[in-house]
Design a protein around this motif. Structure first.
Motif, PDB file in Angstrom:
ATOM      1  N   UNK A  65      44.805  43.062  44.430  1.00 38.88           N
ATOM      2  CA  UNK A  65      45.159  41.739  43.920  1.00 38.88           C
ATOM      3  C   UNK A  65      43.994  40.766  44.088  1.00 38.88           C
ATOM      4  N   UNK A  66      42.766  41.290  44.049  1.00 38.25           N
ATOM      5  CA  UNK A  66      41.619  40.424  44.343  1.00 38.25           C
ATOM      6  C   UNK A  66      41.463  39.313  43.315  1.00 38.25           C
ATOM      7  N   UNK A  67      41.872  39.569  42.073  1.00 42.00           N
ATOM      8  CA  UNK A  67      41.708  38.527  41.050  1.00 42.00           C
ATOM      9  C   UNK A  67      42.596  37.318  41.341  1.00 42.00           C
ATOM     10  N   UNK A  68      43.798  37.584  41.868  1.00 44.48           N
ATOM     11  CA  UNK A  68      44.687  36.480  42.225  1.00 44.48           C
ATOM     12  C   UNK A  68      44.084  35.662  43.355  1.00 44.48           C
ATOM     13  N   UNK A  69      43.575  36.347  44.378  1.00 42.91           N
ATOM     14  CA  UNK A  69      42.945  35.637  45.491  1.00 42.91           C
ATOM     15  C   UNK A  69      41.689  34.905  45.039  1.00 42.91           C
ATOM     16  N   UNK A  70      40.931  35.532  44.129  1.00 44.86           N
ATOM     17  CA  UNK A  70      39.677  34.929  43.679  1.00 44.86           C
ATOM     18  C   UNK A  70      39.906  33.620  42.934  1.00 44.86           C
ATOM     19  N   UNK A  71      41.080  33.453  42.306  1.00 41.90           N
ATOM     20  CA  UNK A  71      41.366  32.186  41.637  1.00 41.90           C
ATOM     21  C   UNK A  71      41.286  31.023  42.621  1.00 41.90           C
ATOM     22  N   UNK A  72      41.942  31.191  43.773  1.00 41.19           N
ATOM     23  CA  UNK A  72      41.941  30.122  44.778  1.00 41.19           C
ATOM     24  C   UNK A  72      40.559  29.929  45.389  1.00 41.19           C
ATOM     25  N   UNK A  73      39.895  31.042  45.692  1.00 41.78           N
ATOM     26  CA  UNK A  73      38.605  30.927  46.376  1.00 41.78           C
ATOM     27  C   UNK A  73      37.522  30.400  45.444  1.00 41.78           C
ATOM     28  N   UNK A  74      37.578  30.751  44.172  1.00 39.61           N
ATOM     29  CA  UNK A  74      36.605  30.203  43.231  1.00 39.61           C
ATOM     30  C   UNK A  74      36.837  28.705  43.049  1.00 39.61           C
TER      31      UNK A  74
END
Length: 536
Positions: free
Chosen positions: A244-253
């Motif tokens: 689910x890295x893309x979901x997490x990357x939304x917040x971190x980006x």
């Protein structure tokens, strides 16, 4: 001593002290003066450390396990490193089939996981440092304050991350973010907006997911782990968060785009593990003779978990008389003859651990036999101290899982240029919970220990929210959408090559998943993460 790669400078610090050279790994939130003069085990933050003297090397790891040390011995050479992959490369170690099997079938059985990495003959050092016990309220306030003003924060509207944002807002404005998927909402957005409206210092943003950010999207027989933004070699364990890295990357980006240099992004990881009493605490009540509370809490939990009150009460009474050694021997027997009918039910949480028979059935007979032998060995039972309760074991296992989840978020954040911190996993906070006075569970309240500690600092509406964002629907939707990619991994299964799984058994589960039947989705996610990781 060598430093490989380009680790973020904030994660690695070294100082000369009277007793030698000390190297710190992790979030050391101390000043230079504190680093040189304060007791090593009393510094603020979450960190591991190695003290190098003429007499040898002494290691201590953080309480939660965010920053582990690994050890490999070959001949007269002993190597110690944070990354197990480095030791595997230097000592020509290969992936460990038994560790892979444990990860799939029973990752929360601590006596099986303690001391292990995912490489043969590369061990994990188990010696967490213990400092003085502070009050929980003071420890949390200090953990957030030490991150300095200007931090951004996750903000789900629940008690965990939202409380951290309110603590940070005491020192100035806080940019906060909540994730939302329009088609598969998780019930966090409305709660986050209501909570943000309670403070003019909290500026809430929303990042929106879509079909491409669902779990399992982007995997293939040879996928990049973080798309074009990261290098898979940075992961030395098969983190389930990889899917689910893309979901997490939304917040971190989002955090990367708004943060000034040197600031951090706060997550609420660790709060569930520390403050959500596991249902197995019912056995503690029975064992302590608190029969009235045992009966009333069984009834309250039965309504929350949609289970039989009598079943929970009877399970708790039996559990109170079951040692972890006996539970391990029962686990060994169940692994020898797994059944897909052994799907964990709501009452199974009142136990030492849950193991889905269907997931165990994916394993080959040989590896199941090896795993059963390991579970049945007396030495395995001796890894846990006498007197450890099932509830404490559940807390420690959840804490290690939370540390691994945060470690993945931190690794992803490093690739995106964001410093990701989890104040709940600071040593002082963990110590306040594990070494402080035992909390009094209350099924009528969500995380009463945390709510009581933060009363007056965080709005009551936040501390009393009973619901929590549920992302299982996204997990199922993502797995079904990626069924062909998952099947492609099984067609050339690295786990099958290692003798760990029978791809045909896993395909049977995939067929049931696609038909809408309930399956052990967490175990499937761990299996797929292993397949992806083994292709790094």
């Amino acid at each position: 001593m060598r430093v490989y790669g380009s680790p973020p400078s904030a994660l690695l610090r070294a100082v000369d002290r009277d007793d030698g050279r000390v190297v710190f790994l992790g979030h050391v939130l101390a000043t230079e003066r504190e680093l040189r003069t304060a007791p090593l085990r009393e510094l603020p933050g979450a960190y591991s450390c190695a003290t190098v003297t003429a007499a040898g090397v002494e290691l201590h790891t953080d309480r939660a396990g965010q920053f582990p040390f690994h050890i490999s011995v070959r001949g007269h050479e002993t190597l110690i490193a944070h990354h197990a992959t480095l030791l595997a490369a230097l000592h020509s170690r290969t992936p460990d089939p038994l560790s892979a099997a444990i990860q799939i079938a029973c990752p929360n059985v601590l006596p099986l996981t303690m001391g292990r990495s995912f490489f043969t003959d590369v061990g994990r050092y188990e010696n967490a440092h213990h400092g003085p016990v502070a009050g929980l309220r003071a420890a949390l306030v200090e953990a957030v304050r030490r991150r300095g003003p200007g931090a951004s924060a996750d903000f789900s509207g629940g008690i965990d991350s939202t409380s951290l944002a309110f603590l940070a807002a005491a020192d100035g404005p806080v940019d906060a973010v909540v994730y939302h998927h329009d088609r598969i909402p998780a019930a966090d957005l409305d709660a986050a907006r209501r909570a943000a409206a309670l403070s003019d210092r909290i500026r809430l943003s929303v990042v929106t997911g879509d079909q491409h950010t669902l779990p399992y999207q982007g995997i293939s027989p040879d996928p990049p782990a973080f798309g074009a933004t990261a290098d898979r070699t940075g992961l030395d364990w098969p983190a389930p968060g990889l899917l689910a890295y893309r979901r997490a990357a939304l917040r971190l980006d989002w955090a990367r785009r708004r943060e000034a240099e040197g600031t951090v992004h706060l997550t609420g990881e660790g709060a569930d593990a520390l403050f959500q009493p596991p249902p197995s605490y019912l056995a503690t009540l029975f064992r302590q003779g608190e029969l009235r509370r045992w009966a009333s809490h069984s009834a309250r939990l039965s309504r929350l978990r949609q289970a039989s009150a009598l079943d929970l009460a009877v399970r708790a009474a039996r559990l109170a008389a079951t040692s972890h050694g006996r539970a391990l021997r029962a686990l060994a027997r169940s692994l020898a003859r797994p059944s897909s009918a052994d799907a964990p039910g709501p009452g199974d949480a009142v136990g030492w651990w849950n193991v889905a028979g269907e997931a165990a059935g994916w394993l080959t007979p040989q590896i199941r036999g090896d795993l059963a032998d390991l579970a049945g060995e007396p030495a395995t039972a001796r890894k846990l101290p006498a007197g450890l309760t099932p509830a404490r074991h559940a807390t420690l296992a959840s804490l290690r899982s939370a540390a691994d989840a945060q470690r993945f978020l931190r690794t992803l954040g490093d690739h995106l240029g964001v410093a990701v911190h989890a104040p709940y996993l600071d040593d002082a906070v963990v110590g306040a919970v594990l070494d402080g006075p035992a909390p009094v569970p209350d099924p009528a309240r969500a995380k009463p220990q945390l709510a009581d500690a933060l009363a007056g600092l965080v709005p009551k509406v936040v501390l009393t929210r009973r619901t929590k964002g549920a992302y299982q629907a996204e997990e199922y939707a993502g797995a079904r959408a990626a069924r062909r990619q998952i099947a492609g991994l099984l067609d050339d299964s690295r786990l099958a090559d290692l003798g760990v799984v029978d791809p045909a058994a896993v395909r049977t589960t995939l067929t049931r998943l696609n038909a809408g039947a309930p399956v052990p989705l967490s175990a499937l996610g761990r299996l797929v993460a292993l397949e992806v990781w083994l292709r790094r």
